[in-house]
Enzyme design. Structure first.
Site, short mmCIF file in Angstrom:
data_model
loop_
_atom_site.label_atom_id
_atom_site.label_comp_id
_atom_site.label_asym_id
_atom_site.label_seq_id
_atom_site.Cartn_x
_atom_site.Cartn_y
_atom_site.Cartn_z
N CYS A 1 -10.87 -3.19 -4.48
CA CYS A 1 -9.89 -4.21 -4.88
C CYS A 1 -10.58 -5.52 -5.21
O CYS A 1 -10.14 -6.25 -6.10
CB CYS A 1 -8.84 -4.39 -3.79
N GLU B 1 -3.16 -4.58 -3.01
CA GLU B 1 -3.71 -5.46 -4.05
C GLU B 1 -3.68 -4.77 -5.41
O GLU B 1 -3.31 -5.38 -6.42
CB GLU B 1 -5.15 -5.87 -3.72
N ASN C 1 0.83 -1.20 0.00
CA ASN C 1 0.00 0.00 0.00
C ASN C 1 0.87 1.25 0.00
O ASN C 1 1.96 1.28 0.56
CB ASN C 1 -1.00 0.00 1.17
N CYS D 1 -10.43 -4.61 0.13
CA CYS D 1 -11.56 -3.67 0.19
C CYS D 1 -12.47 -3.91 -1.01
O CYS D 1 -12.14 -4.68 -1.93
CB CYS D 1 -11.04 -2.23 0.20
N CYS E 1 -3.99 0.74 -2.74
CA CYS E 1 -3.99 -0.49 -1.95
C CYS E 1 -2.89 -1.42 -2.45
O CYS E 1 -2.50 -1.38 -3.63
CB CYS E 1 -5.33 -1.20 -2.06
N GLU F 1 0.11 5.16 0.73
CA GLU F 1 -0.85 6.19 1.14
C GLU F 1 -0.43 7.56 0.64
O GLU F 1 0.73 7.78 0.27
CB GLU F 1 -0.97 6.21 2.67
#
Length: 136
Positions: free
Chosen positions: A90, A56, A43, A87, A54, A45
């Site tokens: 994803c 993924e 990830n 999430c 993310c 941010e």
């Protein structure tokens, strides 16, 4: 099928590469393609929170960059205790590139392993029907 302990160890190693200064939660993911390729992501941010990425999505982007991709397995690990799952966004990304029955494997820090198919995690996902170009 890739060896889960080997992938788990690699994901744990890569957690340190995550850029998570806002949430403090590091996530690493790996995606396995039909041809056996495994690509990784973490990830990333951003202060403009929705612009982060993310793990993924990072792993999927790396897989797609390498060439045609049909996912057979997705692995996820985090710095949190217990299991974590992709999430909603994803899940849709995985669903669109997944072979039928693509397994999503959550790897807990304590050695716990959870497994679900992408169809279980996103039962009403949609994708373009390959031959007709229609949404299904």
């Amino acid at each position: 099928m890739t060896d889960t302990p080997e992938i788990a160890a690699e994901l744990r190693r890569r957690l340190a590469h995550a850029h998570a200064p806002y949430s403090g939660v590091q996530v690493a993911a790996a995606v396995e393609s039909e041809d056996g390729r495994v690509t990784y992501g973490v990830n990333v941010e951003n202060a403009a929170y929705p612009l982060g990425q993310c793990a993924e999505a990072s792993a999927i982007g790396a897989a797609v960059t390498e060439g045609p991709t049909r996912l057979t397995r997705v692995y996820v690990a985090s710095s949190l205790p217990g299991l974590v799952w992709p999430c909603g966004g994803c899940r849709q990304k995985i669903f669109e590139l997944a072979a039928e029955g693509c397994e999503v494997v959550s790897l807990g820090a304590d050695g716990e392993v959870g497994r679900q198919t992408i169809e279980q995690l996103l039962p009403l996902g949609f994708r373009l029907e390959p031959r007709a170009g229609r949404r299904v």
